[in-house]
Scaffold this active site. Structure first.
Site, PDB file in Angstrom:
ATOM      1  N   HIS A 166       0.807  -1.216   0.000  1.00  0.00           N
ATOM      2  CA  HIS A 166       0.000   0.000   0.000  1.00  0.00           C
ATOM      3  C   HIS A 166       0.845   1.273   0.000  1.00  0.00           C
ATOM      4  O   HIS A 166       1.880   1.351   0.646  1.00  0.00           O
ATOM      5  CB  HIS A 166      -0.917   0.011   1.233  1.00  0.00           C
ATOM      6  CG  HIS A 166      -0.176   0.053   2.536  1.00  0.00           C
ATOM      7  ND1 HIS A 166       0.203   1.235   3.136  1.00  0.00           N
ATOM      8  CD2 HIS A 166       0.270  -0.935   3.348  1.00  0.00           C
ATOM      9  CE1 HIS A 166       0.840   0.979   4.269  1.00  0.00           C
ATOM     10  NE2 HIS A 166       0.894  -0.333   4.428  1.00  0.00           N
ATOM     11  N   ASP A 167       0.389   2.247  -0.768  1.00  0.00           N
ATOM     12  CA  ASP A 167       0.962   3.593  -0.799  1.00  0.00           C
ATOM     13  C   ASP A 167       2.398   3.625  -1.311  1.00  0.00           C
ATOM     14  O   ASP A 167       3.097   4.623  -1.126  1.00  0.00           O
ATOM     15  CB  ASP A 167       0.886   4.250   0.591  1.00  0.00           C
ATOM     16  CG  ASP A 167      -0.523   4.292   1.134  1.00  0.00           C
ATOM     17  OD1 ASP A 167      -1.343   5.023   0.559  1.00  0.00           O
ATOM     18  OD2 ASP A 167      -0.820   3.576   2.115  1.00  0.00           O
TER      19      ASP A 167
ATOM     20  N   GLY B  51       5.003  -1.106   2.796  1.00  0.00           N
ATOM     21  CA  GLY B  51       4.184   0.077   2.591  1.00  0.00           C
ATOM     22  C   GLY B  51       4.972   1.367   2.525  1.00  0.00           C
ATOM     23  O   GLY B  51       5.972   1.553   3.215  1.00  0.00           O
TER      24      GLY B  51
END
Length: 255
Positions: free
Chosen positions: A118-119, A136
């Site tokens: 994520h991200d 992440g």
């Protein structure tokens, strides 16, 4: 071009000349551009945004929710640019409230089993080797080469034009233009072959080498070493990039 055995949600937006194989699953709130090839058994989930000219191999999963317990269903995206090759079983999770999106740029090769958490922000022209795992909110700058089975700690940044040895693991930033390897991971010289292939002049390569000689071999602390670089090395966008990268590093650089 679209197999009758594929499932495409009626709200999904599919561009022109897109080949979709059997048993592909495409969720709602998905946008896919033109000239993409999506091979059998790939899964494109809610929030995915895919550009043009990509090839997605069997078993890839794009847009799955983050593996982050702080995620509570925010409306986020996983964004992929143009002309990427995404090989078998690659997973690209969508973002969280932290940044709202995961981004993979254009002209990248993500080999089998790569995980983009994520991200994360992956730039352009990168090669990511088999089974490499990115945690992440990492950043990978353009034209980096990361070999197979590399483990990248959350929030780390990898500079452009680097070469990272297979099987490495790291929790600090890796500055641009270098080779990183050994165990534990360390500076192992500049990526001379890669820089020559990319058209860097001998003079510029020498300036990059002298910059890292001061940073890694002078015995100075980082602040003093960067001040010495400014005095001793002719400034150019590439040298400024090195200095800025190190000055703005949140985790510190590998040594």
């Amino acid at each position: 071009m679209i197999s009758p055995l594929a499932y495409i949600h009626p709200e999904a937006k599919i561009g022109e000349n897109v080949e979709i194989g059997p048993f592909v699953f495409i969720d709602k709130n998905v946008e896919i551009g033109d000239n993409n090839t999506i091979m059998p058994n790939a899964t494109i989930l809610y929030g995915s945004r895919i550009g043009n000219g990509n090839t997605i191999f069997p078993g890839a999963v794009i847009g799955a929710i983050p593996q982050d317990l702080k995620f509570h269903g925010e409306d986020t995206t996983a964004e992929i640019g143009d002309n990427n090759t995404i090989r078998e079983n690659v997973t690209i999770n969508r973002g969280t409230a932290a940044k709202g999106r995961t981004v993979v740029g254009s002209n990248n090769l993500l080999m089998e089993g790569v995980h983009v958490a994520h991200d994360a922000l992956v730039g352009n022209g990168c090669i990511i080797g088999n089974s490499t795992k990115m945690a992440g909110e990492i950043i990978i700058d353009d034209n980096a080469i990361i070999s197979a089975a590399v483990l990248m700690h959350q929030f780390c940044r990898v500079g452009g034009y680097v070469m990272i040895q297979g099987g490495s693991r790291f929790s600090k930033d890796i500055p641009p233009y270098i080779i990183a390897g050994r165990e534990p991971i360390a500076y192992a010289g500049i990526n001379i072959v890669g820089l020559r292939r990319r058209g860097f002049s001998n003079e510029l390569i020498e300036n990059i080498h002298n910059t890292y000689r001061i940073i890694y071999q002078s015995g100075m602390n980082v602040t003093d070493a960067l001040a010495e670089v400014r005095k001793e090395v002719p400034m150019s966008p590439e040298i400024e990039y090195i200095i800025s990268f190190i000055e703005n590093s949140q985790r510190g650089i590998i040594r």
